[in-house]
Design an enzyme around this catalytic site. Structure first.
Site, PDB file in Angstrom:
ATOM      1  N   GLU A 171     -19.714  -2.878   5.705  1.00  0.00           N
ATOM      2  CA  GLU A 171     -18.563  -2.524   6.538  1.00  0.00           C
ATOM      3  C   GLU A 171     -18.574  -1.058   6.985  1.00  0.00           C
ATOM      4  OE1 GLU A 171     -13.712  -3.126   6.263  1.00  0.00           O
ATOM      5  OE2 GLU A 171     -14.828  -2.740   4.422  1.00  0.00           O
ATOM      6  N   ASP A 217      -7.283   4.596  -5.529  1.00  0.00           N
ATOM      7  CA  ASP A 217      -6.085   5.322  -5.103  1.00  0.00           C
ATOM      8  C   ASP A 217      -4.879   4.931  -5.948  1.00  0.00           C
ATOM      9  OD1 ASP A 217      -7.339   6.797  -3.147  1.00  0.00           O
ATOM     10  OD2 ASP A 217      -6.913   5.377  -1.537  1.00  0.00           O
ATOM     11  N   ARG A 230     -11.148 -12.406  -0.598  1.00  0.00           N
ATOM     12  CA  ARG A 230     -10.190 -11.602  -1.369  1.00  0.00           C
ATOM     13  C   ARG A 230      -9.222 -12.437  -2.198  1.00  0.00           C
ATOM     14  NH1 ARG A 230      -7.629  -6.621   1.660  1.00  0.00           N
ATOM     15  NH2 ARG A 230      -6.330  -8.240   2.573  1.00  0.00           N
ATOM     16  N   ILE A 234     -12.476  -5.484  -4.791  1.00  0.00           N
ATOM     17  CA  ILE A 234     -13.673  -6.271  -4.505  1.00  0.00           C
ATOM     18  C   ILE A 234     -14.807  -5.368  -4.038  1.00  0.00           C
ATOM     19  CG2 ILE A 234     -12.296  -8.291  -3.871  1.00  0.00           C
ATOM     20  CD1 ILE A 234     -13.261  -7.740  -0.930  1.00  0.00           C
ATOM     21  N   ASP A 235     -14.486  -4.128  -3.635  1.00  0.00           N
ATOM     22  CA  ASP A 235     -15.496  -3.245  -3.043  1.00  0.00           C
ATOM     23  C   ASP A 235     -16.537  -2.767  -4.049  1.00  0.00           C
ATOM     24  OD1 ASP A 235     -14.041  -3.423  -0.652  1.00  0.00           O
ATOM     25  OD2 ASP A 235     -12.785  -1.737  -1.211  1.00  0.00           O
ATOM     26  N   TYR A 263     -11.732 -11.216   4.509  1.00  0.00           N
ATOM     27  CA  TYR A 263     -10.554 -11.853   3.924  1.00  0.00           C
ATOM     28  C   TYR A 263     -10.886 -13.182   3.257  1.00  0.00           C
ATOM     29  CZ  TYR A 263      -8.205  -8.242   6.552  1.00  0.00           C
ATOM     30  OH  TYR A 263      -7.807  -7.017   7.036  1.00  0.00           O
ATOM     31  N   GLU A 264     -12.027 -13.784   3.646  1.00  0.00           N
ATOM     32  CA  GLU A 264     -12.423 -15.072   3.032  1.00  0.00           C
ATOM     33  C   GLU A 264     -12.617 -14.953   1.525  1.00  0.00           C
ATOM     34  OE1 GLU A 264     -14.270 -14.898   7.199  1.00  0.00           O
ATOM     35  OE2 GLU A 264     -13.887 -13.541   5.531  1.00  0.00           O
ATOM     36  N   ARG A 290       0.806  -1.226   0.000  1.00  0.00           N
ATOM     37  CA  ARG A 290       0.000   0.000   0.000  1.00  0.00           C
ATOM     38  C   ARG A 290       0.835   1.270   0.000  1.00  0.00           C
ATOM     39  NH1 ARG A 290      -5.340  -1.161   0.676  1.00  0.00           N
ATOM     40  NH2 ARG A 290      -5.873  -3.205   1.530  1.00  0.00           N
ATOM     41  N   LYS A 328     -33.432 -20.630  15.751  1.00  0.00           N
ATOM     42  CA  LYS A 328     -33.324 -19.994  17.072  1.00  0.00           C
ATOM     43  C   LYS A 328     -32.308 -18.854  17.128  1.00  0.00           C
ATOM     44  CE  LYS A 328     -30.140 -23.587  18.790  1.00  0.00           C
ATOM     45  NZ  LYS A 328     -29.933 -24.589  19.878  1.00  0.00           N
ATOM     46  N   TYR A 329     -31.690 -18.492  15.996  1.00  0.00           N
ATOM     47  CA  TYR A 329     -30.692 -17.426  16.025  1.00  0.00           C
ATOM     48  C   TYR A 329     -30.962 -16.375  14.944  1.00  0.00           C
ATOM     49  CZ  TYR A 329     -27.872 -20.617  18.867  1.00  0.00           C
ATOM     50  OH  TYR A 329     -27.429 -21.467  19.850  1.00  0.00           O
ATOM     51  N   ARG A 358     -15.523  -1.347   2.323  1.00  0.00           N
ATOM     52  CA  ARG A 358     -15.169   0.039   2.662  1.00  0.00           C
ATOM     53  C   ARG A 358     -16.434   0.875   2.834  1.00  0.00           C
ATOM     54  NH1 ARG A 358     -10.243   2.295  -0.944  1.00  0.00           N
ATOM     55  NH2 ARG A 358     -11.701   1.844  -2.610  1.00  0.00           N
TER      56      ARG A 358
END
Length: 552
Positions: free
Chosen positions: A311, A176, A429, A204-205, A426-427, A145, A242-243, A252
């Site tokens: 996110e 960027d 990318r 990916i965003d 991250y799963e 970066r 139940k959840y 981003r």
């Protein structure tokens, strides 16, 4: 290195190219389009890019290749976060260079932009490149970066390129990184270095898109990967009953990833930050909106569900944005040292209460304590709150729990509420790229080589008509300056590529709004399953719901 059966099979996959790039290098010519201008701030951008501004868009078509025949020595970097398909951009670039002239050379600079400055590289050959075809990740040369933005950096880059005889650089990155590519291209042109600079649109965003860039590479694979996991979670929720699962997804500031995953899986709730901002929704209003779905489903005996949280959602909540700005000011300079020196959270809490306005403290005070503390833990290099680190999935489930408790107290809710939390980032990318991303990325790299051969600089490799079969894709290039505007960054006006947010009047969001009331109450879950690489084209090569709706 031990290979999985899938990896072996993917090595053998031959990516599809647009029809005009399949004709053979000698039969590709240029069709010149109209001159361009930036999306905003035209005079300011033109003044900053006098050598690369206003150039024509171009497309490639079948015809006699009129490019000057010369040996090409090209450098390539991967910049920023990983995105599925990056390896195929490099492979497409390599194959096109070698198809043009076997003597052409491709340097891969290691670790992103810093590799250009440190002169850390590998020279690609068939044996090396073949290990990475159609695979995920950026491990072919790594990424980084480091920003290329100062004249001192540019001078070093030029010096290192000239040392190797490099006449062109390809920068594979997001908004960027491609902004930096445009600035580097301008520098090279202004100083007559003879070095071309070409960009490729990666993230990916999904926020690097416009009328020319229909989607950035990696978005298709990442959203399909997340959607598979969300579908699995929905199947489990519908089984256990139940959840409530709160799933935060990467992306981003923009909500493109969340929206695409919602279109693929039909969860009960999906927040869209751009809508939150447009409606000026408060944290309490958002919690009430989710709690309405929980209560309505509980009335049917369904104490389970799924909510997708983008996110960057909290950045779009007006009261939260004001709170963040006040916190940044509260801890500016030496005041941060005074705050950090306080021994206990109770002391820090009192410091915060005294430093915030009454309105912002009222927002701060309704946050769960763990979220309050997250706002004061890690800061970015400029001393600001790192909003992306806030566990918004836990924030909203806690606010919903409090909301439901109040409803239970007044007799309007009688259900049970148990929340589980997930963060999908991250799963996705570095997943094996989908056929679409494998094809699209290979085409972007191949196309970049053609832009180099024809002498273009400051251009983005562009492949469009992506909703159609690959044979009908259109390859070409557009000046990066066309996407730029002026934004305030760190107290100064900077030329940057404009980020694309979810369009609330666009077809994907409209389709979502037409269906979400039903999804909120009923169980309409879709289980997409894993990415398919083999089988019918409508299964293996389908692109995103977003692109299909936009181009319907």
């Amino acid at each position: 290195m031990k290979l999985s059966p899938l990896q072996k099979a993917r090595y053998q996959y031959n990516p599809k190219l647009p029809g005009m790039l399949r004709n053979g290098i000698s039969e590709i010519c240029v069709s010149c389009g109209s001159a361009t201008e930036s999306v905003a701030d035209q005079e300011k951008i033109k003044a900053l890019f006098p050598n690369t501004y206003g150039k024509n868009e171009i497309t490639f078509q079948k015809g006699q290749n009129t490019a000057e025949a010369k040996k090409q020595v090209v450098g390539v970097i991967l910049s920023g976060g990983q995105a599925p398909g990056g390896h195929n951009v490099v492979c497409g670039l390599y194959d096109a260079l070698k198809a043009t002239d076997p003597e052409n050379v491709l340097y891969g600079f290691k670790g992103g932009p810093s590799g250009l400055i440190e002169d850390s590289y590998v020279i690609f050959d068939d044996e090396y490149i073949n290990q990475f075809r159609n695979t995920g990740g950026f491990d072919i040369i790594g990424s980084g970066r480091t920003k290329l933005e100062t004249e001192e950096q540019f001078a070093i880059v030029v010096e290192n390129c000239k040392k190797h005889g490099i006449n062109a650089l390809v920068i594979i990155g997001g908004d960027d990184s491609n902004t930096n590519a445009a600035v580097l291209a301008e520098y090279c042109a202004a100083h007559n270095t003879g070095i071309q600079v070409i960009g490729c649109p990666k993230t990916i965003d999904g926020d690097l898109k416009n009328e020319d860039i229909e989607c950035s590479f990696g978005f298709d694979t990442a959203t399909k990967t997340y959607s598979e996991i969300i579908g699995n979670i929905q199947r489990d929720a519908n089984s256990a009953k139940k959840y409530w699962h709160f799933v935060k997804v990467m992306g981003r500031s923009a909500s493109h990833v969340a929206l695409e995953c919602a279109l693929q899986t039909q969860p009960n709730i999906c927040l869209v930050g751009e809508e939150v901002a447009a409606k000026k929704m408060s944290l309490a209003a958002i919690a009430d909106y989710i709690a309405d779905s929980v209560a309505a489903r509980a009335a049917k005996g369904w104490n389970f569900g799924v909510a997708i949280i983008p996110e960057g959602i909290v950045e779009f909540v007006p009261e939260f944005s004001v709170l963040i700005a006040e916190i940044n000011e509260l801890l500016a300079g030496e005041k941060a040292d005074a705050f950090n020196a306080l021994p206990a959270w109770s002391d820090k809490y009192a410091f915060i209460k005294n430093g915030l306005t009454e309105a912002s403290f009222s927002v701060f005070d309704i946050l769960p304590e763990n979220i309050q503390q997250q706002l004061f833990l890690e800061r970015d290099p400029h001393g600001n709150v790192q909003v992306s680190l806030i566990e918004s999935e836990k924030l909203f489930s806690a606010l919903v729990k409090d909301n439901l408790a109040a409803r239970k107290a007044n007799g309007t809710y009688k259900g049970k509420f148990s929340a589980l939390h997930h963060f999908l980032g991250y799963e996705g990318r570095c997943a094996f790229p989908s056929n679409f991303d494998a094809d699209y990325c290979y085409s972007l790299g191949y196309n970049a080589a053609m832009l180099i051969q024809y002498g273009y600089t400051g251009y983005l490799s562009k492949v469009s008509n992506l909703q159609a079969p690959a044979e009908e894709w259109v390859a070409g290039g557009m000046p990066i300056t066309k996407m730029m505007n002026i934004e305030r960054r760190h107290g100064a006006d900077k030329p940057v590529i404009r980020k694309a947010l979810v369009e609330l009047d666009g077809a994907p969001f409209k389709y979502f709004t037409e269906n979400r009331e039903k999804w909120a109450v009923e169980t309409c879950f879709v289980y997409p399953g894993a990415i398919q690489y083999f089988g019918p084209s409508e299964v293996c090569d389908a692109t995103t719901k977003t692109l299909a709706l936009e181009k319907a």
